[in-house]
Design an enzyme around this catalytic site. Structure first.
Site, PDB file in Angstrom:
ATOM      1  N   GLU A 140      46.523  56.509  63.888  1.00 13.71           N
ATOM      2  CA  GLU A 140      47.565  57.189  63.117  1.00 13.71           C
ATOM      3  C   GLU A 140      47.227  57.241  61.627  1.00 13.71           C
ATOM      4  OE1 GLU A 140      50.592  58.596  63.771  1.00 13.71           O
ATOM      5  OE2 GLU A 140      50.408  58.482  65.943  1.00 13.71           O
ATOM      6  N   GLU A 160      53.762  60.397  57.732  1.00 12.15           N
ATOM      7  CA  GLU A 160      52.540  59.767  58.227  1.00 12.15           C
ATOM      8  C   GLU A 160      52.071  58.661  57.285  1.00 12.15           C
ATOM      9  OE1 GLU A 160      51.197  60.285  61.054  1.00 12.15           O
ATOM     10  OE2 GLU A 160      51.804  62.280  61.735  1.00 12.15           O
ATOM     11  N   GLU A 185      56.805  60.367  69.370  1.00 13.35           N
ATOM     12  CA  GLU A 185      55.433  60.876  69.382  1.00 13.35           C
ATOM     13  C   GLU A 185      55.403  62.327  69.875  1.00 13.35           C
ATOM     14  OE1 GLU A 185      52.892  59.603  68.058  1.00 13.35           O
ATOM     15  OE2 GLU A 185      52.896  57.431  68.223  1.00 13.35           O
ATOM     16  N   HIS A 208      45.887  60.451  59.939  1.00 10.22           N
ATOM     17  CA  HIS A 208      46.720  61.646  59.775  1.00 10.22           C
ATOM     18  C   HIS A 208      47.183  61.823  58.326  1.00 10.22           C
ATOM     19  CE1 HIS A 208      47.864  61.153  64.317  1.00 10.22           C
ATOM     20  NE2 HIS A 208      46.583  61.409  64.117  1.00 10.22           N
ATOM     21  N   THR A 245      56.681  64.572  66.981  1.00  8.88           N
ATOM     22  CA  THR A 245      55.677  64.831  65.943  1.00  8.88           C
ATOM     23  C   THR A 245      54.575  65.750  66.468  1.00  8.88           C
ATOM     24  OG1 THR A 245      54.616  62.719  66.510  1.00  8.88           O
ATOM     25  CG2 THR A 245      56.063  62.731  64.606  1.00  8.88           C
ATOM     26  N   HIS A 247      49.259  59.726  72.245  1.00  7.23           N
ATOM     27  CA  HIS A 247      50.085  58.546  72.011  1.00  7.23           C
ATOM     28  C   HIS A 247      51.408  58.635  72.775  1.00  7.23           C
ATOM     29  CE1 HIS A 247      47.783  58.160  67.929  1.00  7.23           C
ATOM     30  NE2 HIS A 247      47.036  57.873  68.973  1.00  7.23           N
ATOM     31  N   ASP A 255      46.396  64.111  68.797  1.00  8.57           N
ATOM     32  CA  ASP A 255      46.512  62.647  68.749  1.00  8.57           C
ATOM     33  C   ASP A 255      47.921  62.211  69.138  1.00  8.57           C
ATOM     34  OD1 ASP A 255      43.914  62.416  67.887  1.00  8.57           O
ATOM     35  OD2 ASP A 255      44.409  61.789  65.841  1.00  8.57           O
ATOM     36  N   GLU A 256      48.914  62.893  68.578  1.00  9.90           N
ATOM     37  CA  GLU A 256      50.306  62.517  68.843  1.00  9.90           C
ATOM     38  C   GLU A 256      50.642  62.678  70.330  1.00  9.90           C
ATOM     39  OE1 GLU A 256      51.688  61.036  66.581  1.00  9.90           O
ATOM     40  OE2 GLU A 256      51.381  61.922  64.613  1.00  9.90           O
ATOM     41  N   TRP A 271      37.498  61.989  65.495  1.00  9.83           N
ATOM     42  CA  TRP A 271      37.332  62.703  64.221  1.00  9.83           C
ATOM     43  C   TRP A 271      37.780  61.829  63.051  1.00  9.83           C
ATOM     44  CZ3 TRP A 271      41.573  63.611  61.076  1.00  9.83           C
ATOM     45  CH2 TRP A 271      42.839  63.490  61.668  1.00  9.83           C
TER      46      TRP A 271
END
Length: 332
Positions: free
Chosen positions: A113, A76, A166, A116, A169, A202, A198-199, A33
């Site tokens: 990252e 971020e 990670e 974000h 968050t 990671h 996403d976090e 995305w």
């Protein structure tokens, strides 16, 4: 061989797996995305109508939640600090012909990252509830002040830190997303939820790095883990400050706000430690030297010790007013 040289050799020995980690835990650029997928299309005739809708929905969210959103965005947006720090870690070589797998990971991780802060910043700008200049001043301070997370250039300590952070968050963004949806703000809820995803990816990658290191150098990895937990895992925005303020003062007030709101709490810190202890199977690691055995004993007992401390902790209930957000009468 010194501990430092051993670490570098271990990093080299598992470097060949990095491309596999990238394929497993990161998403190709053409498939992932992008911020504009969630924001009004500036080229469409209905752009202003969409902006009006965002601004109306923004009125329904409370003050503490807006403060948390702003602090999360600033954190971020300070990405240049994190990338430059990781690129300086022993065993991560960004020079030559960029053939080092670890530097490739850092660049690809940074690229993910970066989206974000981009999407959150644009949303806050359109929402009209935030003093953007004050927020931008804080962001510039945070990047200019840098940070010290207690890892030095040690890859073992840095990967413990990123494994922990990670997941922290992920928890924060996920909870903010849930609160936004509950408050009727579906768009913002979706944005925070997908960032949380996403976090998590990671986090899964960094905890795997540590697991592989445990297989190659168990005693030194155990000692590095224990050292990080003794220092405590500080948040990347622990130097946060507002215009005219001193380093770190805004972070303490923000932490109290997040604790009060239930976005990220002392119990979450403990739960993350428990999950890492369990995933890395600390209780079954073999071939530890005496110092590492003592470090393992410390780590295994630490969650219960922190539980006792957390039960006695008190957080200020007084409402600090940040320069970033104007109150709208609702505090939660």
């Amino acid at each position: 061989m010194s501990n430092k040289n051993v670490r570098i050799e271990v990093m080299k020995s598992i470097e060949g797996k990095v491309d596999g980690f990238i394929d497993q835990y990161l998403i190709p650029i053409q498939d992932i995305w992008q911020p504009t997928d969630f924001l009004p299309d500036t080229q469409s005739e209905g752009f202003m109508d969409h902006v009006t809708q965002i601004r109306e929905e923004a009125k329904e969210l409370g003050y503490d939640l807006w403060v948390t959103l702003v602090a999360d965005t600033i954190t971020e947006e300070a990405l240049p600090t994190y990338e430059s720090w990781l690129m300086d870690v022993e065993g991560i070589d960004q020079h030559g012909e960029n053939k080092n797998g670890w530097s490739k990971w850092v660049r690809h991780w940074t690229a993910e990252e970066n989206r974000h802060g981009d999407v959150l910043n644009k949303y806050l700008y359109l929402a009209g509830r935030v003093n953007m200049r004050e927020m931008e001043i804080t962001t510039q301070h945070l990047i200019a002040d840098g940070f010290d997370i207690g890892t030095d250039r040690d890859p073992y300590k840095n990967f413990v830190y990123t494994s922990f952070q990670e997941l922290a968050t992920n928890i924060s963004h996920k909870r903010v997303g849930q609160m936004c949806k509950k408050g009727g703000n579906t768009l913002l809820g979706k944005m925070c939820t997908i960032i949380a995803g996403d976090e998590m990816r990671h986090h899964l990658a960094y905890r795997e790095f540590v697991k592989v290191i445990f297989e190659n150098d168990p005693s030194q990895m155990m000692l590095a883990f224990a050292d990080m937990m003794k220092k405590k895992i500080v948040m990347p925005a622990h130097f946060l400050r507002e215009s005219g303020g001193n380093i770190g003062t805004a972070f303490e007030n923000f932490s109290n706000c997040a604790q009060r709101l239930g976005v990220y709490t002392a119990q979450d810190y403990i739960d993350i430690l428990k999950k890492l202890n369990s995933y890395w199977e600390l209780d079954s690691i073999r071939s530890l030297n005496d110092d590492a055995e003592r470090a393992r004993d410390y780590l295994m007992k630490l969650p219960d010790r922190l539980e006792r401390i957390a039960s006695r902790m008190k957080f200020p209930e007084d409402d600090y007013r940040f320069k970033w957000v104007e109150a709208n009468g609702r505090m939660v």
